[in-house]
Design a protein around this motif. Structure first.
Motif, PDB file in Angstrom:
ATOM      1  N   ILE A   1     -10.999  -5.266  -3.629  1.00 46.00           N
ATOM      2  CA  ILE A   1     -11.237  -3.972  -2.754  1.00 46.00           C
ATOM      3  C   ILE A   1     -10.910  -2.860  -3.890  1.00 46.00           C
ATOM      4  N   ALA A   2      -9.990  -2.997  -4.718  1.00 45.59           N
ATOM      5  CA  ALA A   2      -9.871  -2.052  -5.789  1.00 45.59           C
ATOM      6  C   ALA A   2     -10.818  -1.791  -6.690  1.00 45.59           C
ATOM      7  N   PHE A   3     -11.506  -2.978  -7.160  1.00 48.63           N
ATOM      8  CA  PHE A   3     -12.638  -2.905  -8.026  1.00 48.63           C
ATOM      9  C   PHE A   3     -13.888  -2.494  -7.441  1.00 48.63           C
TER      10      PHE A   3
ATOM     11  N   MET B   1      -1.396  -7.876 -14.563  1.00 48.91           N
ATOM     12  CA  MET B   1      -1.106  -6.570 -14.308  1.00 48.91           C
ATOM     13  C   MET B   1      -2.132  -5.638 -14.831  1.00 48.91           C
ATOM     14  N   TYR B   2      -2.724  -4.840 -14.265  1.00 49.81           N
ATOM     15  CA  TYR B   2      -3.568  -3.668 -14.779  1.00 49.81           C
ATOM     16  C   TYR B   2      -2.717  -2.280 -14.977  1.00 49.81           C
ATOM     17  N   GLU B   3      -3.321  -1.522 -15.392  1.00 51.29           N
ATOM     18  CA  GLU B   3      -2.467  -0.214 -15.971  1.00 51.29           C
ATOM     19  C   GLU B   3      -3.336   0.904 -14.936  1.00 51.29           C
ATOM     20  N   GLY B   4      -1.951   1.772 -14.629  1.00 49.79           N
ATOM     21  CA  GLY B   4      -2.427   3.151 -14.378  1.00 49.79           C
ATOM     22  C   GLY B   4      -2.630   3.026 -12.813  1.00 49.79           C
ATOM     23  N   PRO B   5      -3.915   4.235 -12.411  1.00 50.32           N
ATOM     24  CA  PRO B   5      -3.970   4.213 -10.945  1.00 50.32           C
ATOM     25  C   PRO B   5      -4.553   2.828 -10.180  1.00 50.32           C
ATOM     26  N   VAL B   6      -5.485   2.117 -11.144  1.00 52.08           N
ATOM     27  CA  VAL B   6      -5.839   0.759 -10.641  1.00 52.08           C
ATOM     28  C   VAL B   6      -4.659  -0.144 -10.083  1.00 52.08           C
TER      29      VAL B   6
ATOM     30  N   ASN C   1      -1.721   0.676  -9.369  1.00 49.37           N
ATOM     31  CA  ASN C   1      -1.245   1.504  -8.167  1.00 49.37           C
ATOM     32  C   ASN C   1      -1.965   1.266  -6.927  1.00 49.37           C
ATOM     33  N   LEU C   2      -3.034   1.322  -6.806  1.00 49.89           N
ATOM     34  CA  LEU C   2      -4.069   0.997  -5.623  1.00 49.89           C
ATOM     35  C   LEU C   2      -3.926  -0.614  -5.460  1.00 49.89           C
ATOM     36  N   ILE C   3      -4.007  -1.411  -6.100  1.00 47.08           N
ATOM     37  CA  ILE C   3      -3.964  -2.824  -5.882  1.00 47.08           C
ATOM     38  C   ILE C   3      -2.319  -2.872  -5.206  1.00 47.08           C
ATOM     39  N   ASP C   4      -1.458  -2.475  -5.686  1.00 52.09           N
ATOM     40  CA  ASP C   4      -0.139  -2.408  -5.002  1.00 52.09           C
ATOM     41  C   ASP C   4      -0.188  -2.090  -3.529  1.00 52.09           C
ATOM     42  N   GLU C   5      -0.785  -1.131  -3.214  1.00 52.38           N
ATOM     43  CA  GLU C   5      -0.979  -0.305  -1.904  1.00 52.38           C
ATOM     44  C   GLU C   5      -1.484  -1.150  -1.169  1.00 52.38           C
TER      45      GLU C   5
ATOM     46  N   GLY D   1      -2.742  -8.882   6.132  1.00 56.09           N
ATOM     47  CA  GLY D   1      -4.050  -9.738   5.765  1.00 56.09           C
ATOM     48  C   GLY D   1      -4.716  -9.741   4.388  1.00 56.09           C
ATOM     49  N   ILE D   2      -4.099  -8.685   3.658  1.00 52.66           N
ATOM     50  CA  ILE D   2      -4.740  -8.584   2.522  1.00 52.66           C
ATOM     51  C   ILE D   2      -3.652  -8.987   1.331  1.00 52.66           C
ATOM     52  N   GLY D   3      -4.160 -10.089   0.678  1.00 53.46           N
ATOM     53  CA  GLY D   3      -3.357 -10.668  -0.536  1.00 53.46           C
ATOM     54  C   GLY D   3      -3.605 -10.297  -1.816  1.00 53.46           C
ATOM     55  N   PRO D   4      -3.013 -10.469  -3.012  1.00 52.51           N
ATOM     56  CA  PRO D   4      -3.266 -10.208  -4.264  1.00 52.51           C
ATOM     57  C   PRO D   4      -4.755  -9.907  -4.753  1.00 52.51           C
ATOM     58  N   LYS D   5      -5.457 -11.280  -4.434  1.00 51.72           N
ATOM     59  CA  LYS D   5      -6.944 -11.270  -4.918  1.00 51.72           C
ATOM     60  C   LYS D   5      -7.696 -10.386  -4.196  1.00 51.72           C
ATOM     61  N   SER D   6      -7.485 -10.302  -2.686  1.00 55.87           N
ATOM     62  CA  SER D   6      -8.405  -9.540  -2.007  1.00 55.87           C
ATOM     63  C   SER D   6      -8.152  -8.007  -2.339  1.00 55.87           C
TER      64      SER D   6
END
Length: 224
Positions: free
Chosen positions: A27-29, A1-6, A8-12, A18-23
């Motif tokens: 994308i977020a990074f 788990m990352y903190e803050g906006p990063v 939040n973006l991953i969760d969204e 078609g977008i899993g946790p790794k994808s």
């Protein structure tokens, strides 16, 4: 788990089809490394969706104008209407470069379990279109020079191209029941079966069954 906006973006991003946790993480990074102008263009694109998407008044696909480029193309055969579930299906068929007719987008398929019935789809618009009460006939009674607009083209064939799954087949059967009483109208269904390059041993029973029932004759000897 990352903190803050990063995070939040991953969760969204994970909520997207078609977008899993790794994808979502990749994308977020990636977005963290792009130029600010790229982020602004992405924000602008998302904002334009919120402000409202335009749908073609004739076929119902996503469009930049009141009529999409396909319905506005005078080279298309207006008597041939291909019925699909979603706008993405229009693009799939267009990529084949084998179809010269127009489309009708239902906006989904019949799925009573999830509360999607005929009233939630563009089925009534299809019936009016086949009957002749279409935007082509009612948009303008006169042309720019005051002359009467040409008569709408009669629909001669409806190709049902809903997905070959449970809800798609149910939708196709429902449409056939509604359309079969229109005089002179041909109703067809996209053929389904084995993909090119596939092996019989890997085909499921339903796909193989459709391939058998939809087989075509390559040669036939004349009878005595």
């Amino acid at each position: 788990m990352y903190e803050g906006p990063v995070q939040n973006l991953i969760d969204e991003l994970e909520k997207l089809p078609g977008i899993g946790p790794k994808s979502a993480q990749r994308i977020a990074f990636h977005l963290l490394q792009v130029e600010p102008e790229d982020i602004e263009r992405l924000q602008s694109s998302l904002g334009s969706i919120l402000s409202g998407v335009t749908y073609c008044e004739v076929c119902g696909t996503v469009s930049a104008e009141k009529r999409c480029r396909i319905c506005s193309d005078p080279r298309r055969d207006l008597s041939l209407v291909c019925v699909v579930e979603e706008p993405k299906d229009v693009q799939a068929i267009e990529r084949t470069k084998e179809y010269s007719g127009v489309y009708h987008v239902l906006g989904g398929s019949l799925d009573p379990i999830n509360g999607i019935g005929p009233d939630q789809l563009r089925i009534s618009q299809l019936l009016r279109r086949v009957a002749g009460s279409t935007p082509e006939a009612a948009t303008e009674s006169e042309t720019a020079d005051g002359a009467e607009a040409p008569e709408p083209v009669e629909v001669g064939e409806v190709i049902i191209a809903t997905d070959p799954n449970t809800t798609g087949e149910a939708t196709a059967s429902y449409l056939v029941r509604l359309l079969r009483d229109f005089p002179g109208l041909t109703i067809s269904r996209l053929a389904s079966g084995l993909p090119m390059g596939g092996d019989l041993e890997f085909a499921d029973e339903i796909t193989l069954g459709h391939a058998l029932s939809g087989r075509r004759v390559l040669s036939q000897s004349k009878g005595a």
